[in-house]
Write a protein that holds these residues in place. Sequence first.
Motif, PDB file in Angstrom:
ATOM      1  N   SER A 110      -0.250  24.618  17.207  1.00 25.67           N
ATOM      2  CA  SER A 110       0.920  24.756  17.745  1.00 25.67           C
ATOM      3  C   SER A 110       0.938  26.119  18.465  1.00 25.67           C
ATOM      4  O   SER A 110      -0.200  26.513  18.801  1.00 25.67           O
ATOM      5  N   ASN A 111       1.895  26.018  19.312  1.00 28.82           N
ATOM      6  CA  ASN A 111       1.949  27.182  20.432  1.00 28.82           C
ATOM      7  C   ASN A 111       1.714  28.305  20.066  1.00 28.82           C
ATOM      8  O   ASN A 111       1.624  29.527  20.735  1.00 28.82           O
ATOM      9  N   ASN A 114      -2.625  28.066  20.000  1.00 31.08           N
ATOM     10  CA  ASN A 114      -3.480  27.039  20.657  1.00 31.08           C
ATOM     11  C   ASN A 114      -4.577  26.904  20.520  1.00 31.08           C
ATOM     12  O   ASN A 114      -5.545  26.758  21.356  1.00 31.08           O
TER      13      ASN A 114
END
Length: 196
Positions: A110-111, A114
């Motif tokens: 996820s962000n 990354n």
Amino acid sequence: MRSVPKYLVTVLLFALACFLASASDPSPLQDFCVAINNPTSADSRKYRKRLGSNVTLVNVDKLPGLNTLGISLARIDFAPYGLNPPHTHPRGTEILVVAEGTLYVGFVTSNTDNKLFTKVLNKGDVFVFPIGLIHFQFNVGKTNAVAFAGLSSQNPGVITIANAVFGSNPPINPDVLTKAFQVDKNVINYLEQQFK
């Protein structure tokens, strides 16, 4: 009338809280239905042919008996150097097994960081793509490759990143994409033309 000991009430409440905390919505039913006659457009097939891959999905739309079972299956055929491009399944984890050939596979977390996780898979190797994460498969061999994927949803959905961003209908405002990707507007126009 005899009262229930406080410790028993506490234990029962704790057990109920643990049960509720571990309960989740497995989404056994379809959450939406879009009535279309041919979900695979000619443009989609042309795009897949250029990439050298073909996905044959068996989900609840093709096999109604899967309704409420929470599973689906896909066969992915790859030409030499064929790509199943970066995509995500918003409603299902995918487990992939290579039946023939050699695939370079990976997913991005996820962000938060990354982080890219990759592996080269050979015949018989297995890899898991967690639900909702962007992932891909690329045939690094000079021969055809075949893989089978099991998904933990009767309707896992698929969002192909490039299609969604550069092929949306109507198109995303080029100013948004220019700023998001930090490239010249001509680059955005060129990319959008590839998906028309």
